[in-house]
Motif scaffolding. Structure first.
Motif, PDB file in Angstrom:
ATOM      1  N   TRP A  14       0.848  -1.193   0.000  1.00  0.00           N
ATOM      2  CA  TRP A  14       0.000   0.000   0.000  1.00  0.00           C
ATOM      3  C   TRP A  14       0.880   1.239   0.000  1.00  0.00           C
ATOM      4  N   LEU A  15       0.300   2.353  -0.420  1.00  0.00           N
ATOM      5  CA  LEU A  15       1.015   3.625  -0.471  1.00  0.00           C
ATOM      6  C   LEU A  15       0.017   4.750  -0.222  1.00  0.00           C
ATOM      7  N   ARG A  16       0.376   5.665   0.661  1.00  0.00           N
ATOM      8  CA  ARG A  16      -0.467   6.850   0.885  1.00  0.00           C
ATOM      9  C   ARG A  16       0.404   8.092   0.934  1.00  0.00           C
ATOM     10  N   ALA A  17      -0.226   9.273   0.795  1.00  0.00           N
ATOM     11  CA  ALA A  17       0.494  10.546   0.862  1.00  0.00           C
ATOM     12  C   ALA A  17       0.126  11.260   2.158  1.00  0.00           C
ATOM     13  N   GLN A  18       1.111  11.940   2.742  1.00  0.00           N
ATOM     14  CA  GLN A  18       0.888  12.720   3.963  1.00  0.00           C
ATOM     15  C   GLN A  18       1.465  14.115   3.751  1.00  0.00           C
ATOM     16  N   LEU A  19       0.670  15.139   4.028  1.00  0.00           N
ATOM     17  CA  LEU A  19       1.071  16.530   3.791  1.00  0.00           C
ATOM     18  C   LEU A  19       1.445  17.207   5.114  1.00  0.00           C
ATOM     19  N   TYR A  20       2.629  17.848   5.141  1.00  0.00           N
ATOM     20  CA  TYR A  20       3.104  18.516   6.363  1.00  0.00           C
ATOM     21  C   TYR A  20       3.387  19.986   6.093  1.00  0.00           C
ATOM     22  N   GLY A  21       3.208  20.802   7.138  1.00  0.00           N
ATOM     23  CA  GLY A  21       3.528  22.218   7.034  1.00  0.00           C
ATOM     24  C   GLY A  21       3.101  22.924   8.302  1.00  0.00           C
ATOM     25  N   THR A  22       3.020  24.249   8.229  1.00  0.00           N
ATOM     26  CA  THR A  22       2.555  25.025   9.379  1.00  0.00           C
ATOM     27  C   THR A  22       1.086  25.345   9.195  1.00  0.00           C
ATOM     28  N   PHE A  23       0.305  24.992  10.197  1.00  0.00           N
ATOM     29  CA  PHE A  23      -1.137  25.202  10.130  1.00  0.00           C
ATOM     30  C   PHE A  23      -1.606  25.593  11.526  1.00  0.00           C
ATOM     31  N   HIS A  24      -2.367  26.687  11.597  1.00  0.00           N
ATOM     32  CA  HIS A  24      -2.879  27.134  12.891  1.00  0.00           C
ATOM     33  C   HIS A  24      -1.728  27.270  13.894  1.00  0.00           C
ATOM     34  N   GLU A  25      -0.615  27.822  13.412  1.00  0.00           N
ATOM     35  CA  GLU A  25       0.578  28.092  14.225  1.00  0.00           C
ATOM     36  C   GLU A  25       1.250  26.844  14.780  1.00  0.00           C
ATOM     37  N   CYS A  26       1.020  25.707  14.154  1.00  0.00           N
ATOM     38  CA  CYS A  26       1.689  24.479  14.568  1.00  0.00           C
ATOM     39  C   CYS A  26       2.376  23.850  13.366  1.00  0.00           C
ATOM     40  N   SER A  27       3.522  23.246  13.609  1.00  0.00           N
ATOM     41  CA  SER A  27       4.144  22.438  12.577  1.00  0.00           C
ATOM     42  C   SER A  27       3.521  21.054  12.689  1.00  0.00           C
ATOM     43  N   THR A  28       2.800  20.633  11.674  1.00  0.00           N
ATOM     44  CA  THR A  28       1.926  19.471  11.847  1.00  0.00           C
ATOM     45  C   THR A  28       1.628  18.759  10.531  1.00  0.00           C
ATOM     46  N   MET A  29       1.090  17.563  10.648  1.00  0.00           N
ATOM     47  CA  MET A  29       0.493  16.937   9.474  1.00  0.00           C
ATOM     48  C   MET A  29      -0.793  17.715   9.182  1.00  0.00           C
ATOM     49  N   ILE A  30      -1.026  18.047   7.932  1.00  0.00           N
ATOM     50  CA  ILE A  30      -2.198  18.854   7.566  1.00  0.00           C
ATOM     51  C   ILE A  30      -3.251  17.974   6.889  1.00  0.00           C
ATOM     52  N   ALA A  31      -2.788  16.978   6.177  1.00  0.00           N
ATOM     53  CA  ALA A  31      -3.699  16.116   5.417  1.00  0.00           C
ATOM     54  C   ALA A  31      -3.044  14.764   5.189  1.00  0.00           C
ATOM     55  N   PHE A  32      -3.848  13.747   4.978  1.00  0.00           N
ATOM     56  CA  PHE A  32      -3.323  12.469   4.490  1.00  0.00           C
ATOM     57  C   PHE A  32      -4.391  11.754   3.681  1.00  0.00           C
ATOM     58  N   THR A  33      -3.933  10.919   2.784  1.00  0.00           N
ATOM     59  CA  THR A  33      -4.876  10.198   1.928  1.00  0.00           C
ATOM     60  C   THR A  33      -5.058   8.778   2.443  1.00  0.00           C
ATOM     61  N   ASN A  34      -6.118   8.141   2.016  1.00  0.00           N
ATOM     62  CA  ASN A  34      -6.205   6.693   2.186  1.00  0.00           C
ATOM     63  C   ASN A  34      -5.252   6.072   1.171  1.00  0.00           C
ATOM     64  N   PRO A  35      -4.938   4.789   1.336  1.00  0.00           N
ATOM     65  CA  PRO A  35      -3.926   4.193   0.456  1.00  0.00           C
ATOM     66  C   PRO A  35      -4.436   3.826  -0.935  1.00  0.00           C
ATOM     67  N   VAL A  36      -3.460   3.749  -1.839  1.00  0.00           N
ATOM     68  CA  VAL A  36      -3.627   2.984  -3.074  1.00  0.00           C
ATOM     69  C   VAL A  36      -2.998   1.629  -2.733  1.00  0.00           C
ATOM     70  N   TYR A  37      -3.650   0.543  -3.150  1.00  0.00           N
ATOM     71  CA  TYR A  37      -3.175  -0.788  -2.769  1.00  0.00           C
ATOM     72  C   TYR A  37      -2.479  -1.483  -3.943  1.00  0.00           C
ATOM     73  N   PHE A  38      -1.703  -2.489  -3.626  1.00  0.00           N
ATOM     74  CA  PHE A  38      -1.064  -3.340  -4.641  1.00  0.00           C
ATOM     75  C   PHE A  38      -1.481  -4.767  -4.358  1.00  0.00           C
ATOM     76  N   GLY A  39      -1.903  -5.491  -5.399  1.00  0.00           N
ATOM     77  CA  GLY A  39      -2.332  -6.854  -5.111  1.00  0.00           C
ATOM     78  C   GLY A  39      -2.710  -7.604  -6.367  1.00  0.00           C
ATOM     79  N   LYS A  40      -3.347  -8.753  -6.126  1.00  0.00           N
ATOM     80  CA  LYS A  40      -3.621  -9.671  -7.216  1.00  0.00           C
ATOM     81  C   LYS A  40      -4.945  -9.385  -7.926  1.00  0.00           C
ATOM     82  N   PHE A  41      -5.708  -8.409  -7.431  1.00  0.00           N
ATOM     83  CA  PHE A  41      -6.983  -8.168  -8.079  1.00  0.00           C
ATOM     84  C   PHE A  41      -7.310  -6.672  -8.057  1.00  0.00           C
ATOM     85  N   THR A  42      -8.227  -6.268  -8.882  1.00  0.00           N
ATOM     86  CA  THR A  42      -8.735  -4.907  -8.819  1.00  0.00           C
ATOM     87  C   THR A  42     -10.095  -4.966  -8.172  1.00  0.00           C
ATOM     88  N   GLU A  43     -10.541  -3.838  -7.644  1.00  0.00           N
ATOM     89  CA  GLU A  43     -11.817  -3.827  -6.921  1.00  0.00           C
ATOM     90  C   GLU A  43     -13.001  -4.149  -7.826  1.00  0.00           C
TER      91      GLU A  43
END
Lengths: 155, 337
Positions: free
Chosen positions: B308-337
């Motif tokens: 699996w692979l997901r993206a996570q976005l970091y930066g300054t938000f509301h005066e905090c250095s923090t994760m701002i967003a993240f995605t659900n994963p894209v998966y790797f496997g033997k079948f498609t949904e």
């Protein structure tokens, strides 16, 4: 008014996570149902006991590396409360629940009107159930009273 | 596919919330949301006004409730009617979940690592789970300003661990919205990837379907998406990159998209260089910088051994250095949904 159910009881901490269900009969011709439910005390006043329970909770629920920080601010979790919620089932199924923190609760149910949490509709004849869900008792004892009546009028 | 911001965990005075469904929908509109799920504690009576509120505000409302039990809180969405929980003991959750699934609904574990009784009754998850495939999603981000909440850290770790074990379990955010104050901390939204054909027939099912299939991206600010391009095909959140025979090896491009025009006016962020991490079962396998004005960038990754692979976005938000967003994963496997 015509009383259909009138009960009192005493709970203790061992009653936490239990349900108490009363079944009662509603005859033909009832159009308006009322209930009054109250329990007391709401709050654990015993400071020593409160501290003990909070520290126990923190040890159970907080990640170990954060525990010292949480222990320092244990008082922010006070007061600890008893919580009992009420739900209602008519002969055909679920008619709603009052998930409220107030320990003195009144309910009305009819075709035209329903207290928040309950489903409006006819008060059909048959065996009804009223369930007290005892989420948590923190005080040594906790007394409750439940009264159900039909027809217009108040207690 | 369009990505619509939802708030998936809310209460009204039908349980212990402060604002009525109408008031909450109007607040939701101010926050740039397109939909909410009404999840009152153990009752659905607050949904009596649903049609009227939807029509008047344009906010789509998913029918649900929060099972507020002795051994955990479970959000149930897409219900037609109440599903029974009062007879469930700590070993019976799968029996309860079956009742929700039979109605076409989905279940999500709410705030599993919140403190439990007596501090917050039943708030800590204690049900025994024998089959994680039965759980439709986990509320990985709970409460306002979720990335900085201590109780969300173990949930995030548990979710990642489940993904590593091969469970394809979606993550959601839930504000657990009981009231609104002028200086509230920032709320995150769950952006749902809505199938427009399905939405034209049944908006509620389209939203539920998006969560069930992991087409969800969580953010306090810009919408973050990630997809994988391989052999001329593109695979988005919740989808599976097919792996035939032996494990996939080689490289693929990951497209990271950022849309800062979403929920315009309801969040702000200082001008800055943002950082995106590409996280997988093999840890962080890619990293790139971008500005809020960038709309898409791509980078190459080595796909060997990926589950699996997901993206996570970091930066300054509301005066905090923090994760701002993240995605659900894209998966790797033997079948498609």
């Amino acid at each position: 008014m015509n009383t259909l159910l009138k009960v009192k009881g005493e709970l203790s901490p061992v009653c936490s996570k239990t349900h108490i269900t009363y079944s009662f009969y509603i005859p033909e011709g009832v159009t308006e149902l009322h209930a009054h439910f109250a329990y007391s005390p709401k709050v654990l006043e015993d400071a020593e006991k409160s501290k003990e329970l909070v520290l126990e909770s923190l040890a159970a629920y907080v990640e170990p590396h954060l525990l010292p920080v949480y222990r320092d601010k244990w008082e922010s979790y006070l007061p600890l409360n008893n919580l009992i919620t009420l739900s209602l089932d008519d002969p055909q199924g679920f008619r709603g629940s009052g998930h409220r923190h107030n320990p003195d609760q009144r309910y009305i149910l009819s075709e035209q009107e329903a207290s928040p949490g309950l489903e409006r509709g006819p008060v059909i004849s048959g065996m009804w159930k009223i369930t007290l869900s005892v989420h948590c008792i923190v005080t040594e004892t906790c007394d409750y009273e439940l009264q159900v009546w039909e027809g217009e009028g108040t207690l | 596919m369009k990505w619509l911001p939802y708030e998936l965990h809310t209460h009204t005075p039908h349980s212990d919330g402060r604002h009525s469904l109408m008031e909450m929908a109007l607040e939701a509109k101010k926050l740039g949301l397109q939909g909410i799920a009404l999840t009152d504690h153990n009752t659905m009576s607050g949904l009596a006004d649903r049609d009227e509120v939807q029509q008047e505000t344009g906010i789509a409302i998913i029918r649900g409730l929060e099972w507020t039990t002795f051994y955990g809180h479970m959000v149930t969405l897409g219900l037609r009617e109440y599903a029974e929980w009062r007879d469930l003991g700590p070993d019976d959750i799968h029996k309860g979940i079956e009742r929700v699934h039979r109605q076409g609904g989905i279940v999500g574990i709410a705030h599993p690592f919140r403190m439990g009784s007596p501090i917050c009754t039943g708030c800590h998850w204690e049900y025994a789970i024998s089959d994680w495939n039965d759980i439709d999603y986990i509320e990985v981000w709970h409460s306002l300003f979720p990335p900085i909440r201590n109780h969300n850290a173990p949930t995030f770790a548990m979710w990642t661990d489940l993904l590593n074990q091969g469970c394809r379990i979606p993550a959601s955010s839930g504000r657990d919205w009981h009231n609104s104050k002028p200086n509230d901390d920032p709320a995150a939204a769950s952006f749902l990837g809505i199938d427009e054909e399905l939405a034209a027939v049944d908006m509620e099912q389209a939203a539920v379907d998006a969560i069930r299939k992991g087409r969800v991206s969580l953010s306090m600010g810009p919408l973050l998406l990630c997809s994988i391009q391989i052999s001329g095909e593109t695979y988005g959140l919740g989808q599976t990159v097919p792996v035939s025979g032996k494990e996939l090896s080689g490289s693929a491009s990951v497209i990271i998209e950022l849309d800062s025009n979403v929920r315009k006016g309801s969040w702000t962020m200082p001008k800055q260089t943002l950082r995106v991490e590409l996280v997988s079962n093999k840890g962080v396998i890619g990293e790139c910088s971008l500005s809020a004005d960038d709309t898409a960038i791509s980078c190459l990754i080595d796909t060997k051994g990926l589950l699996w692979l997901r993206a996570q976005l970091y930066g300054t938000f509301h005066e905090c250095s923090t994760m701002i967003a993240f995605t659900n994963p894209v998966y790797f496997g033997k079948f498609t949904e």
